[in-house]
Write a protein that holds these residues in place. Structure first.
Motif, PDB file in Angstrom:
ATOM      1  N   PRO A   1      55.385  42.038  45.030  1.00  0.00           N
ATOM      2  CA  PRO A   1      56.342  43.085  44.632  1.00  0.00           C
ATOM      3  C   PRO A   1      56.206  43.470  43.158  1.00  0.00           C
ATOM      4  O   PRO A   1      56.991  43.044  42.313  1.00  0.00           O
ATOM      5  N   SER A   2      55.201  44.294  42.867  1.00  0.00           N
ATOM      6  CA  SER A   2      54.951  44.683  41.468  1.00  0.00           C
ATOM      7  C   SER A   2      56.041  45.594  40.917  1.00  0.00           C
ATOM      8  O   SER A   2      56.063  45.850  39.720  1.00  0.00           O
ATOM      9  N   HIS A   3      56.939  46.054  41.767  1.00  0.00           N
ATOM     10  CA  HIS A   3      58.079  46.831  41.279  1.00  0.00           C
ATOM     11  C   HIS A   3      59.177  45.900  40.746  1.00  0.00           C
ATOM     12  O   HIS A   3      60.091  46.346  40.064  1.00  0.00           O
ATOM     13  N   GLU A   4      59.073  44.586  41.038  1.00  0.00           N
ATOM     14  CA  GLU A   4      60.051  43.607  40.564  1.00  0.00           C
ATOM     15  C   GLU A   4      59.500  42.705  39.458  1.00  0.00           C
ATOM     16  O   GLU A   4      60.259  42.169  38.661  1.00  0.00           O
ATOM     17  N   TYR A   5      58.192  42.494  39.460  1.00  0.00           N
ATOM     18  CA  TYR A   5      57.539  41.589  38.513  1.00  0.00           C
ATOM     19  C   TYR A   5      56.336  42.290  37.895  1.00  0.00           C
ATOM     20  O   TYR A   5      55.792  43.207  38.492  1.00  0.00           O
ATOM     21  N   PRO A   6      55.868  41.824  36.739  1.00  0.00           N
ATOM     22  CA  PRO A   6      54.696  42.465  36.123  1.00  0.00           C
ATOM     23  C   PRO A   6      53.454  42.339  37.006  1.00  0.00           C
ATOM     24  O   PRO A   6      53.087  41.239  37.415  1.00  0.00           O
ATOM     25  N   ALA A   7      52.817  43.460  37.284  1.00  0.00           N
ATOM     26  CA  ALA A   7      51.627  43.482  38.139  1.00  0.00           C
ATOM     27  C   ALA A   7      50.498  42.659  37.536  1.00  0.00           C
ATOM     28  O   ALA A   7      49.683  42.090  38.262  1.00  0.00           O
ATOM     29  N   TYR A   8      50.454  42.562  36.224  1.00  0.00           N
ATOM     30  CA  TYR A   8      49.370  41.905  35.509  1.00  0.00           C
ATOM     31  C   TYR A   8      49.608  40.408  35.294  1.00  0.00           C
ATOM     32  O   TYR A   8      48.820  39.742  34.629  1.00  0.00           O
ATOM     33  N   SER A   9      50.668  39.850  35.878  1.00  0.00           N
ATOM     34  CA  SER A   9      51.044  38.458  35.614  1.00  0.00           C
ATOM     35  C   SER A   9      50.572  37.506  36.717  1.00  0.00           C
ATOM     36  O   SER A   9      51.135  37.469  37.818  1.00  0.00           O
ATOM     37  N   ALA A  10      49.565  36.702  36.394  1.00  0.00           N
ATOM     38  CA  ALA A  10      49.057  35.705  37.349  1.00  0.00           C
ATOM     39  C   ALA A  10      50.137  34.696  37.706  1.00  0.00           C
ATOM     40  O   ALA A  10      50.253  34.290  38.878  1.00  0.00           O
TER      41      ALA A  10
ATOM     42  N   ILE B   1      50.790  49.339  38.600  1.00  0.00           N
ATOM     43  CA  ILE B   1      52.079  49.851  38.149  1.00  0.00           C
ATOM     44  C   ILE B   1      52.181  51.291  38.635  1.00  0.00           C
ATOM     45  O   ILE B   1      51.665  52.212  37.999  1.00  0.00           O
ATOM     46  N   HIS B   2      52.790  51.475  39.772  1.00  0.00           N
ATOM     47  CA  HIS B   2      52.900  52.794  40.386  1.00  0.00           C
ATOM     48  C   HIS B   2      53.979  52.737  41.463  1.00  0.00           C
ATOM     49  O   HIS B   2      54.518  51.665  41.769  1.00  0.00           O
ATOM     50  N   ASN B   3      54.278  53.863  42.048  1.00  0.00           N
ATOM     51  CA  ASN B   3      55.253  53.946  43.133  1.00  0.00           C
ATOM     52  C   ASN B   3      54.785  53.086  44.304  1.00  0.00           C
ATOM     53  O   ASN B   3      53.621  53.159  44.717  1.00  0.00           O
ATOM     54  N   SER B   4      55.674  52.268  44.848  1.00  0.00           N
ATOM     55  CA  SER B   4      55.298  51.359  45.939  1.00  0.00           C
ATOM     56  C   SER B   4      54.870  52.106  47.203  1.00  0.00           C
ATOM     57  O   SER B   4      54.182  51.535  48.050  1.00  0.00           O
ATOM     58  N   GLN B   5      55.224  53.370  47.330  1.00  0.00           N
ATOM     59  CA  GLN B   5      54.801  54.159  48.488  1.00  0.00           C
ATOM     60  C   GLN B   5      53.272  54.295  48.529  1.00  0.00           C
ATOM     61  O   GLN B   5      52.683  54.357  49.603  1.00  0.00           O
ATOM     62  N   LEU B   6      52.632  54.309  47.364  1.00  0.00           N
ATOM     63  CA  LEU B   6      51.167  54.410  47.322  1.00  0.00           C
ATOM     64  C   LEU B   6      50.511  53.199  47.988  1.00  0.00           C
ATOM     65  O   LEU B   6      49.473  53.327  48.638  1.00  0.00           O
ATOM     66  N   THR B   7      51.121  52.038  47.851  1.00  0.00           N
ATOM     67  CA  THR B   7      50.583  50.835  48.491  1.00  0.00           C
ATOM     68  C   THR B   7      50.707  50.942  50.007  1.00  0.00           C
ATOM     69  O   THR B   7      49.785  50.550  50.741  1.00  0.00           O
ATOM     70  N   GLN B   8      51.804  51.489  50.475  1.00  0.00           N
ATOM     71  CA  GLN B   8      51.964  51.693  51.916  1.00  0.00           C
ATOM     72  C   GLN B   8      50.898  52.664  52.436  1.00  0.00           C
ATOM     73  O   GLN B   8      50.317  52.473  53.498  1.00  0.00           O
ATOM     74  N   GLU B   9      50.616  53.713  51.651  1.00  0.00           N
ATOM     75  CA  GLU B   9      49.572  54.671  52.021  1.00  0.00           C
ATOM     76  C   GLU B   9      48.196  53.996  52.035  1.00  0.00           C
ATOM     77  O   GLU B   9      47.365  54.289  52.892  1.00  0.00           O
TER      78      GLU B   9
ATOM     79  N   GLY C   1      47.071  45.375  38.551  1.00  0.00           N
ATOM     80  CA  GLY C   1      47.142  44.254  39.487  1.00  0.00           C
ATOM     81  C   GLY C   1      45.877  43.422  39.505  1.00  0.00           C
ATOM     82  O   GLY C   1      45.893  42.251  39.895  1.00  0.00           O
ATOM     83  N   VAL C   2      44.752  43.999  39.068  1.00  0.00           N
ATOM     84  CA  VAL C   2      43.490  43.255  39.001  1.00  0.00           C
ATOM     85  C   VAL C   2      43.608  42.139  37.958  1.00  0.00           C
ATOM     86  O   VAL C   2      43.119  41.028  38.169  1.00  0.00           O
ATOM     87  N   VAL C   3      44.292  42.417  36.854  1.00  0.00           N
ATOM     88  CA  VAL C   3      44.489  41.412  35.805  1.00  0.00           C
ATOM     89  C   VAL C   3      45.245  40.215  36.383  1.00  0.00           C
ATOM     90  O   VAL C   3      44.836  39.063  36.210  1.00  0.00           O
ATOM     91  N   GLY C   4      46.344  40.482  37.066  1.00  0.00           N
ATOM     92  CA  GLY C   4      47.118  39.398  37.667  1.00  0.00           C
ATOM     93  C   GLY C   4      46.369  38.689  38.771  1.00  0.00           C
ATOM     94  O   GLY C   4      46.418  37.457  38.896  1.00  0.00           O
TER      95      GLY C   4
END
Length: 185
Positions: free
Chosen positions: A42-51, A11-19, A77-80
């Motif tokens: 796309p964790s900015h659209e859906y819960p990152a923790y949701s499998a 759960i963070h700014n998607s720019q960090l993933t690009q970096e 995101g590790v949870v998901g």
């Protein structure tokens, strides 16, 4: 068999993933090998923790069940990702590996290779109580939690792997080098 990598951010700014991806590319030199597809959940659209959301995303991307998936995940995101990896196996898929960056407090167990990365030694040590994984990395000197994801090529530390006699093999690398090696194998 097809191979794919799925990135499961936190759960963070998607720019960090690009970096993060840029940091991996700096270490790769074009040797990652035959990965046919790289997907970013796309964790900015859906819960990152949701499998369930991760598995539905894979279905929408029309990923065939005979695809061997490597999950690279961070924080929530590790949870998901761990749940999605189990789910992928339940529908007959193959999980090549799960790479968990700073999944502190997340139990990591499975019938597939699991690799943990931590931003400091305390997180490395305390996370091992919930499943240490097949190999581990911890930043030394310690870095901030988000720095491990944003700048993996600037996070040096220790790659630690158990050996048969009960000891450990250690090598000083960057977090990016650790992840690239795992994807290459």
């Amino acid at each position: 068999m097809q191979k794919a990598v799925i990135i499961c951010p936190g759960i963070h700014n998607s720019q960090l993933t690009q970096e993060f991806l840029v940091g991996l590319q700096r270490c790769d030199s074009g040797n990652v090998g035959p990965v046919q597809q790289m997907l970013i959940f796309p964790s900015h659209e859906y819960p990152a923790y949701s499998a369930i959301h991760i598995l539905n995303y894979l279905r929408r991307q029309i990923i065939p069940v005979n695809t061997s998936l490597t999950f690279i995940s961070f924080s929530a995101g590790v949870v998901g990702a761990i749940g999605a990896a189990w789910g992928w196996q339940m529908v007959g898929g193959t999980v090549k590996a799960l790479v968990a960056l700073d999944g502190w407090g997340v139990p990591l167990y499975g019938t597939f290779p699991i690799h943990r990365l931590s931003h400091d030694f305390f997180t490395h040590w305390s996370s091992a109580l919930l499943g240490s994984g097949d190999s581990r990395f911890y930043a030394d000197p310690p870095v901030e939690h988000l720095t491990l994801w944003e700048k993996p090529d600037r996070c040096p530390g220790w790659w630690v792997q158990p050996v048969k006699n009960g000891g450990e093999w250690r090598r000083y690398v960057t977090a990016a080098e650790f992840v690239v090696q795992l994807v290459q194998n």
